[in-house]
Write an enzyme that holds these catalytic residues in place. Structure first.
Site, PDB file in Angstrom:
ATOM      1  N   GLU A 163       4.486  -4.080  12.271  1.00 29.30           N
ATOM      2  CA  GLU A 163       3.223  -3.351  12.266  1.00 29.30           C
ATOM      3  C   GLU A 163       2.273  -4.129  11.370  1.00 29.30           C
ATOM      4  O   GLU A 163       2.520  -4.284  10.174  1.00 29.30           O
ATOM      5  CB  GLU A 163       3.405  -1.929  11.748  1.00 29.30           C
ATOM      6  CG  GLU A 163       2.176  -1.088  12.042  1.00 29.30           C
ATOM      7  CD  GLU A 163       1.804  -0.154  10.910  1.00 29.30           C
ATOM      8  OE1 GLU A 163       1.169   0.845  11.191  1.00 29.30           O
ATOM      9  OE2 GLU A 163       2.150  -0.442   9.752  1.00 29.30           O
ATOM     10  N   ARG A 179      -5.320   1.083   4.009  1.00 24.16           N
ATOM     11  CA  ARG A 179      -4.344   1.604   4.956  1.00 24.16           C
ATOM     12  C   ARG A 179      -4.608   0.945   6.308  1.00 24.16           C
ATOM     13  O   ARG A 179      -5.741   0.827   6.740  1.00 24.16           O
ATOM     14  CB  ARG A 179      -4.462   3.125   5.087  1.00 24.16           C
ATOM     15  CG  ARG A 179      -4.230   3.859   3.777  1.00 24.16           C
ATOM     16  CD  ARG A 179      -4.375   5.362   3.921  1.00 24.16           C
ATOM     17  NE  ARG A 179      -5.695   5.707   4.413  1.00 24.16           N
ATOM     18  CZ  ARG A 179      -5.923   6.312   5.561  1.00 24.16           C
ATOM     19  NH1 ARG A 179      -4.923   6.643   6.367  1.00 24.16           N
ATOM     20  NH2 ARG A 179      -7.161   6.597   5.941  1.00 24.16           N
ATOM     21  N   CYS A 180      -3.546   0.544   6.983  1.00 29.11           N
ATOM     22  CA  CYS A 180      -3.728  -0.099   8.283  1.00 29.11           C
ATOM     23  C   CYS A 180      -4.346   0.853   9.292  1.00 29.11           C
ATOM     24  O   CYS A 180      -4.990   0.425  10.258  1.00 29.11           O
ATOM     25  CB  CYS A 180      -2.395  -0.641   8.799  1.00 29.11           C
ATOM     26  SG  CYS A 180      -1.086   0.599   8.864  1.00 29.11           S
ATOM     27  N   ASN A 191       0.801  -1.225   0.000  1.00 36.18           N
ATOM     28  CA  ASN A 191       0.000   0.000   0.000  1.00 36.18           C
ATOM     29  C   ASN A 191       0.839   1.284   0.000  1.00 36.18           C
ATOM     30  O   ASN A 191       0.413   2.289  -0.550  1.00 36.18           O
ATOM     31  CB  ASN A 191      -1.005  -0.001   1.157  1.00 36.18           C
ATOM     32  CG  ASN A 191      -0.356  -0.178   2.508  1.00 36.18           C
ATOM     33  OD1 ASN A 191       0.812  -0.557   2.617  1.00 36.18           O
ATOM     34  ND2 ASN A 191      -1.109   0.106   3.560  1.00 36.18           N
ATOM     35  N   TYR A 192       2.013   1.255   0.619  1.00 33.76           N
ATOM     36  CA  TYR A 192       2.942   2.391   0.554  1.00 33.76           C
ATOM     37  C   TYR A 192       4.316   1.818   0.205  1.00 33.76           C
ATOM     38  O   TYR A 192       5.197   1.719   1.056  1.00 33.76           O
ATOM     39  CB  TYR A 192       2.966   3.154   1.876  1.00 33.76           C
ATOM     40  CG  TYR A 192       1.710   3.961   2.116  1.00 33.76           C
ATOM     41  CD1 TYR A 192       1.635   5.281   1.697  1.00 33.76           C
ATOM     42  CD2 TYR A 192       0.597   3.396   2.726  1.00 33.76           C
ATOM     43  CE1 TYR A 192       0.480   6.033   1.891  1.00 33.76           C
ATOM     44  CE2 TYR A 192      -0.565   4.125   2.924  1.00 33.76           C
ATOM     45  CZ  TYR A 192      -0.621   5.446   2.506  1.00 33.76           C
ATOM     46  OH  TYR A 192      -1.771   6.181   2.692  1.00 33.76           O
ATOM     47  N   LYS A 239      12.686  -7.524   0.960  1.00 33.74           N
ATOM     48  CA  LYS A 239      11.712  -8.395   0.292  1.00 33.74           C
ATOM     49  C   LYS A 239      10.413  -7.590   0.151  1.00 33.74           C
ATOM     50  O   LYS A 239       9.645  -7.453   1.082  1.00 33.74           O
ATOM     51  CB  LYS A 239      11.488  -9.657   1.137  1.00 33.74           C
ATOM     52  CG  LYS A 239      10.212 -10.452   0.809  1.00 33.74           C
ATOM     53  CD  LYS A 239      10.215 -11.040  -0.580  1.00 33.74           C
ATOM     54  CE  LYS A 239       8.936 -11.871  -0.806  1.00 33.74           C
ATOM     55  NZ  LYS A 239       7.718 -11.030  -1.005  1.00 33.74           N
ATOM     56  N   ASP A 268       9.884 -18.287   3.859  1.00 32.71           N
ATOM     57  CA  ASP A 268      10.403 -19.022   5.009  1.00 32.71           C
ATOM     58  C   ASP A 268      11.923 -19.166   4.948  1.00 32.71           C
ATOM     59  O   ASP A 268      12.581 -19.254   5.994  1.00 32.71           O
ATOM     60  CB  ASP A 268       9.750 -20.399   5.090  1.00 32.71           C
ATOM     61  CG  ASP A 268       8.277 -20.321   5.471  1.00 32.71           C
ATOM     62  OD1 ASP A 268       7.802 -19.210   5.775  1.00 32.71           O
ATOM     63  OD2 ASP A 268       7.598 -21.368   5.440  1.00 32.71           O
ATOM     64  N   GLU A 319     -10.395  -6.762   9.695  1.00 32.32           N
ATOM     65  CA  GLU A 319      -9.772  -5.762   8.831  1.00 32.32           C
ATOM     66  C   GLU A 319     -10.362  -5.869   7.435  1.00 32.32           C
ATOM     67  O   GLU A 319     -10.400  -6.942   6.844  1.00 32.32           O
ATOM     68  CB  GLU A 319      -8.257  -5.963   8.777  1.00 32.32           C
ATOM     69  CG  GLU A 319      -7.550  -4.891   7.975  1.00 32.32           C
ATOM     70  CD  GLU A 319      -6.037  -4.984   8.060  1.00 32.32           C
ATOM     71  OE1 GLU A 319      -5.384  -3.941   8.228  1.00 32.32           O
ATOM     72  OE2 GLU A 319      -5.515  -6.104   7.970  1.00 32.32           O
TER      73      GLU A 319
END
Length: 476
Positions: free
Chosen positions: A253, A286-287, A157-158, A180, A218, A381
């Site tokens: 986050e 957006r979170c 998203n950003y 990554k 992983d 969410e």
């Protein structure tokens, strides 16, 4: 609509070299359709090469000085701004962000690199005198040293500014970095890697390793050569990374479901504007988005009417037009998820006031009223352009609804009563509470992060640097 660009091709950057891979990531063009880029997708063997290169670079990085690292960060900021228009176009295409927001993101990313310079200069060591009986005369110098290798797992998203919030502190503190990026938006990260590659960093100090999470995720997060995992992403992905990682510093986050708690004494017109921006900006992806509006039952209808008047200001359009405020979701799967949550709310009794329709990856700005407390959208969410308005009777119920569920990243309180605002701020389970405004994380000068399944630790330039260094005591 802009002219369809020639398809870009981007490579890996490992141990100071640009490399191809057997597999590629096809990057969708969310502005004009089709695919606009192919990005090399690292194999497990190439991911392992990046781990080895980052480990080898640690010794040389430990010998670098703060002025050297500050020069790198300033050069990266300059490089991003020199390629601002190119980066902005890439963000529009791969992330579906309107051009004005995309330019702002590039500027924010550059500013984060510059502010990291200030923060690393202000990181001070200590001198301590011995105060324990029997240890009289002992003195100690307490200094900071880099943790080692930072794995930066960044979101779609950003794709530039959030990446800066991991990479800038890591390099400022003298760590090696493995970046990554999200598989949906790796091109902007490739441009950042190109900017970094022009500098005199030791080989292996910065490695760009795009790839499929199912293939290399992983391999990277589960390797004991990683010392810090700095991640922004979903709670589910964060839990998986935490399970796979060993004894590392986890700095995450994760998901959010921010409530906006609205009391009758608030400026309701301002509330509507703030909540509309909080719900619809970047199509809600957006979170920190306002995911649910908890309105006192006496003002529910008025809030809904005011929010409905705001909806027309948030309509999809040509992403390259300066006045476009909203674009598509990142992919059709995400739009289907939002559709599922809206349908669940309506089936349980919510009123669909506006929107609710999906067309591929596009989802209309949507307003729901009288949303039942058991609707999934109240506690899960959504990451979509939906303002879901529900009610509460009193402060106790407002807190109970807001704190229900396992996401606790951000919250807002709208009231003109100072004591109530401070009381609610203490009682709401969230990493940050905004008073009379929609949640916003800014450039990172104020720590932010979540409780429960919304994260581990706090982000922010100074806070993140502290997570990426360790203290060493030298006793004299």
């Amino acid at each position: 609509m802009s002219q369809q660009p020639l398809q870009r091709r981007e490579r890996l950057y490992i141990d100071g070299e640009w490399l191809d891979a057997d597999d590629v990531l096809e990057v969708s063009d969310l502005a004009d359709g089709g695919s606009f880029a192919q990005v090399a997708a690292a194999s497990p063997e190439q991911a392992d090469d990046a781990l080895a290169a980052a480990e080898r670079a640690q010794a040389e990085l430990r010998e670098t000085t703060i002025p050297q690292r500050v020069a790198w960060l300033e050069a990266i900021a300059d490089g991003l701004l020199e390629r601002k228009e190119e980066l902005a176009e890439v963000i529009v295409r791969e992330a579906g962000k309107p051009i004005s927001s995309a330019r702002g993101e590039v500027e924010s990313a550059a500013e984060r690199f510059r502010r990291a310079c200030e923060e690393i200069r202000s990181l001070k060591g200590e001198f301590r005198e011995g105060t324990t009986a029997g240890h009289e005369g002992w003195d100690a110098i307490v200094k900071h040293e880099p943790m080692g290798t930072v794995l930066a797992i960044t979101p779609y998203n950003y794709p530039v500014s959030t990446t800066a919030l991991s990479v800038a502190p890591a390099l400022a503190a003298g760590n090696s970095v493995i970046l990554k990026p999200a598989s949906d938006t790796p091109v902007s990260a490739a441009i950042l890697a190109d900017v970094v590659s022009e500098l005199d960093l030791p080989d292996g100090a910065f490695n760009f390793v795009p790839g499929r999470g199912s293939v290399i995720g992983d391999v990277l997060s589960g390797d004991d050569r990683i010392d810090v995992v700095s991640m922004t992403g979903s709670s589910a992905a964060g839990k998986h990374v935490a399970k796979e990682s060993g004894m590392v510093n986890l700095h995450m986050e994760l998901g959010g479901n921010a409530p906006a708690v609205v009391f009758p004494d608030a400026d309701l017109a301002d509330v509507a504007g703030q909540c509309a921006k909080g719900s619809f900006k970047y199509a809600g992806q957006r979170c920190s988005a306002v995911s649910r509006v908890l309105a006192h039952e006496s003002v529910h209808d008025e809030i809904v009417d005011l929010l409905e008047a705001e909806v027309d200001s948030w309509q999809p359009g040509d992403l390259f037009e300066e006045d476009t405020t909203m674009g598509p979701l990142i992919n059709e799967g995400q739009a289907e998820w939002v559709e599922e949550l809206v349908e669940d709310a309506v089936e349980k009794g919510a009123d669909l006031v506006r929107g609710g329709e999906r067309d591929g990856a596009h989802f209309e700005p949507t307003l729901l009223a009288n949303v039942p407390h058991d609707a999934r959208i109240v506690h899960e969410e959504q990451f979509g352009p939906v303002a879901a308005v529900t009610t509460f009777e009193d402060e106790e119920e407002a807190v109970e609804i807001a704190n229900r569920g396992d996401l606790a990243l951000d919250a807002s309180v709208f009231t003109s009563d100072y004591d109530r605002a401070m009381d609610l701020s203490d009682r709401l389970d969230a990493g940050a509470v905004r008073i009379n405004g929609a949640p916003s994380h800014g450039l990172g000068d104020i720590p932010f992060g979540g409780n429960k399944a919304s994260g581990i630790g706090r982000q922010g330039l100074h806070t993140t640097i502290e997570e990426m260094v360790r203290k060493k005591s030298i006793i004299l």
